[in-house]
Write a protein that holds these residues in place. Sequence first.
Motif, PDB file in Angstrom:
ATOM      1  N   TYR A  26      18.693  65.808  42.953  1.00  0.00           N
ATOM      2  CA  TYR A  26      17.831  65.867  44.135  1.00  0.00           C
ATOM      3  C   TYR A  26      17.759  64.464  44.732  1.00  0.00           C
ATOM      4  N   PRO A  56      17.482  65.700  38.118  1.00  0.00           N
ATOM      5  CA  PRO A  56      18.658  66.572  38.061  1.00  0.00           C
ATOM      6  C   PRO A  56      18.396  67.923  38.719  1.00  0.00           C
ATOM      7  N   LYS A  57      19.385  68.419  39.449  1.00  0.00           N
ATOM      8  CA  LYS A  57      19.232  69.678  40.168  1.00  0.00           C
ATOM      9  C   LYS A  57      20.031  70.784  39.495  1.00  0.00           C
ATOM     10  N   ASP A  58      21.214  70.464  39.073  1.00  0.00           N
ATOM     11  CA  ASP A  58      22.085  71.510  38.558  1.00  0.00           C
ATOM     12  C   ASP A  58      23.156  70.899  37.656  1.00  0.00           C
ATOM     13  N   VAL A  71      13.459  71.165  37.772  1.00  0.00           N
ATOM     14  CA  VAL A  71      14.574  70.756  36.924  1.00  0.00           C
ATOM     15  C   VAL A  71      15.337  72.023  36.519  1.00  0.00           C
ATOM     16  N   PRO A  72      16.607  71.891  36.152  1.00  0.00           N
ATOM     17  CA  PRO A  72      17.421  73.085  35.899  1.00  0.00           C
ATOM     18  C   PRO A  72      16.784  74.095  34.944  1.00  0.00           C
ATOM     19  N   ALA A  73      16.140  73.613  33.877  1.00  0.00           N
ATOM     20  CA  ALA A  73      15.588  74.552  32.886  1.00  0.00           C
ATOM     21  C   ALA A  73      14.532  75.473  33.491  1.00  0.00           C
ATOM     22  N   LEU A  74      13.822  74.995  34.518  1.00  0.00           N
ATOM     23  CA  LEU A  74      12.749  75.811  35.109  1.00  0.00           C
ATOM     24  C   LEU A  74      13.250  76.743  36.206  1.00  0.00           C
ATOM     25  N   GLN A  75      14.523  76.599  36.585  1.00  0.00           N
ATOM     26  CA  GLN A  75      15.043  77.440  37.668  1.00  0.00           C
ATOM     27  C   GLN A  75      15.353  78.833  37.145  1.00  0.00           C
ATOM     28  N   SER A  76      14.312  79.625  37.024  1.00  0.00           N
ATOM     29  CA  SER A  76      14.504  80.969  36.489  1.00  0.00           C
ATOM     30  C   SER A  76      13.355  81.840  36.952  1.00  0.00           C
ATOM     31  N   VAL A 135      22.418  75.952  33.251  1.00  0.00           N
ATOM     32  CA  VAL A 135      21.181  76.135  32.501  1.00  0.00           C
ATOM     33  C   VAL A 135      20.593  77.462  32.995  1.00  0.00           C
ATOM     34  N   ASN A 136      20.113  78.281  32.102  1.00  0.00           N
ATOM     35  CA  ASN A 136      19.600  79.618  32.421  1.00  0.00           C
ATOM     36  C   ASN A 136      20.680  80.648  32.705  1.00  0.00           C
ATOM     37  N   ALA A 164      17.651  79.973  28.394  1.00  0.00           N
ATOM     38  CA  ALA A 164      17.706  78.587  28.869  1.00  0.00           C
ATOM     39  C   ALA A 164      18.088  77.600  27.768  1.00  0.00           C
ATOM     40  N   TYR A 194      25.687  77.955  25.950  1.00  0.00           N
ATOM     41  CA  TYR A 194      24.684  77.474  26.887  1.00  0.00           C
ATOM     42  C   TYR A 194      24.998  76.078  27.367  1.00  0.00           C
TER      43      TYR A 194
END
Lengths: 271, 438
Positions: B232, B237-239, A128-133, B260-261, A203, B272
């Motif tokens: 996906y 959710p992907k982005d 999920v987006p939050a973990l993409q780091s 995000v990030n 995040a 953010y």
Amino acid sequence: MAFHHKILGIVTLLYLCLFFIHLIFFAFKKEKIVAIMWPLLYGTLGLHTVGLILRWLESYRHGMGHAPLSNFYESLVFYAWCVSLIVVFMKKRLNYPAITICATVISLFLMGYASISPSVDRNIQPLVPALQSNWLHIHVLTCFLAYASFAVSFISGFLYMFTWKNVIPPRDILDEINYRSVVVGFPMLSAGIFTGAVWAHYAWGSYWSWDPKETWSLITWIVYAVFLHARLMRGWKGKKIAILSIVGFASVIFTYFGVNFILSGLHSYAT
Amino acid sequence: MNAIKNKAAEQVTPPGKSLFQSLQGFIASIKFSIILLTCIALGSIIGTIIKQGVGPDEYLSLYSEHTYQIINLLGLNDVYHSPWFIALLFLFAINLTLCTVRRFMPAFKGSKKASVPEESAMMDMSMSFRASTSIDDAHLFSILKGYRISYSGEEGKVFQKGALSKYGVLLIHTSIMLILIGGFVGLVAGFKGFMVLHKGDIKNTITIGGEKPYEKPLGFSIKCKEFQVSFYPNGAPKDYVSTVEVIENGKIIFEKQIRVNEPLSYKGIHIYQASYGSAPSFTFTIGGERVSLREKEAYRNDNISLMPIRFEQDIHNFGPGIMVAYLEQGEPRTVWFVKNIERFNEKIIQGVPVRFVDIQENIYTGLSVSRDPGIWIVWAGFAFILFGLYINFFQYYRRIYIRNIAGGYLVAGIAIKNKEAFKKEFEMLREKLNGIPS
């Protein structure tokens, strides 16, 4: 079934083998049996590593490409890996079958729970987006190395409560192991909390939001800070320290499992 | 080290102290630290058990009215910002400072110059040996790797290693203070708010939540040029990407994609990607003009003023409908438009034909906006604490004394922590110098 699942299945069986070899040792007390224990543990840890790498590579084939640290199944398998790694890392101190059997049981339980429990999703899931780091890797690694060190501390604290000549190591040795593993675990937990805070800043927009996982990691940190002060400033030893290490590990378990199942919050990836 | 400890222990209970003095002693005691830490931990636990920061209705659905009153009175609905919790942290800060000062003051005041102990004293040390060969400095330095000379005189020398580790605890405690100060600075001088933008919206204020939400000016504007969500194949959710422009004094400063990030930072304010949602917008033809309105968005011209006020997905199985408020001779009225029923999708209001044509789903982006001037203090605290933990637990202080005696020299070593490891190191030193145990 994917190849990495097969490998990790074999790893689980190897932990089971290790467990039985320990039992055989306790039954017959043959030193030769101890001699094969360590090579087998090295082999198991090696294959465990291979399994994790294969799962990582497999995720690229699915077009997701992320380290196997993203859901509950992966965290269980990774925790088992960290426990074995810490045992190998502290081999000189932990060279007692009573300690290694406990570590094996913990790894076996984690692997078994990961592969058998119907509530655990074993598929590779996208991030999920939050973990993409990139903070994911260092954060999870430091946290789980801390949890693994605290598991060793718990084992020595737990064994301290019993006496069994020639099986359970002498009490002063258990006491020293207990302290040493907290000395490894405490800086690791600190690093885990700090990397998590920096990541949360990027995040979630706040380095500390009193999310239940954050709060419980702080509580765990406080328990081990008290442990270290009691030991170094007040000279606590023996039973009191053993009890503190058990309390500390209970807090670790709640931080890891309890928060996911009982409380909800931002860290709800792992259910 | 032991001397310091004893001194500290004496201070705790000297006879005949006044109440004020003993209170002072208690506030600076490790006992008080433990009590405070336990209270902080218990308070934190309560905060994870009782749901935080939700409305009264939710509490009343979970607890009885009586319990809710207690929760409210003790601030248990927002433990971490309640006066008693902040007071605990404040007391802890004082206690930590006093404990640290008390422990390190003697060390700073009484930092005696190192000297070589007497021969008999060295012989009594548990680790010592004598050697009969002569020794030159270059050779000694090559053997004692990482050691520094802290005293050199005619009678002998003192070497030391790991002196930094003595300051580990000081560094750790100071860093915790830094983190608390950084957090306090953020609490006082920072803010955290929220901003919802539809595609094309420009906003220069954010909403600060709390019991009485209010709008706060940002000092610049944010324009949402585009917002996209991708998924996906399994639906996760992907982005989330918001493409925004920062506009100040009518000029576009820069454009950036917020993910995000990957927050946007401008003038110490961080923006953010926090959430997204969708809100319908309703297309009407008003006297031939095509107008798209969102819920509660007013339309006015010379002849007519109206506003869509309530949307229903399904009205009595007739499909989606919208309630519109309008003014007729100064009197407020409402009327329902039903999109799929010919008779109900057109009305004459104030003599103008109004027709409800279409519903469109518009996604919007939720941006969280914050400013925290204390953040670098906190980051510095994190870095120092880790360094402090490293030098405190993985380095240790030891000294090696070398005294010239008749027919050779005497070597002794001392370490307060990690004696085991030092013993091995000392054994190696003895072998290298061909020493004879004394």
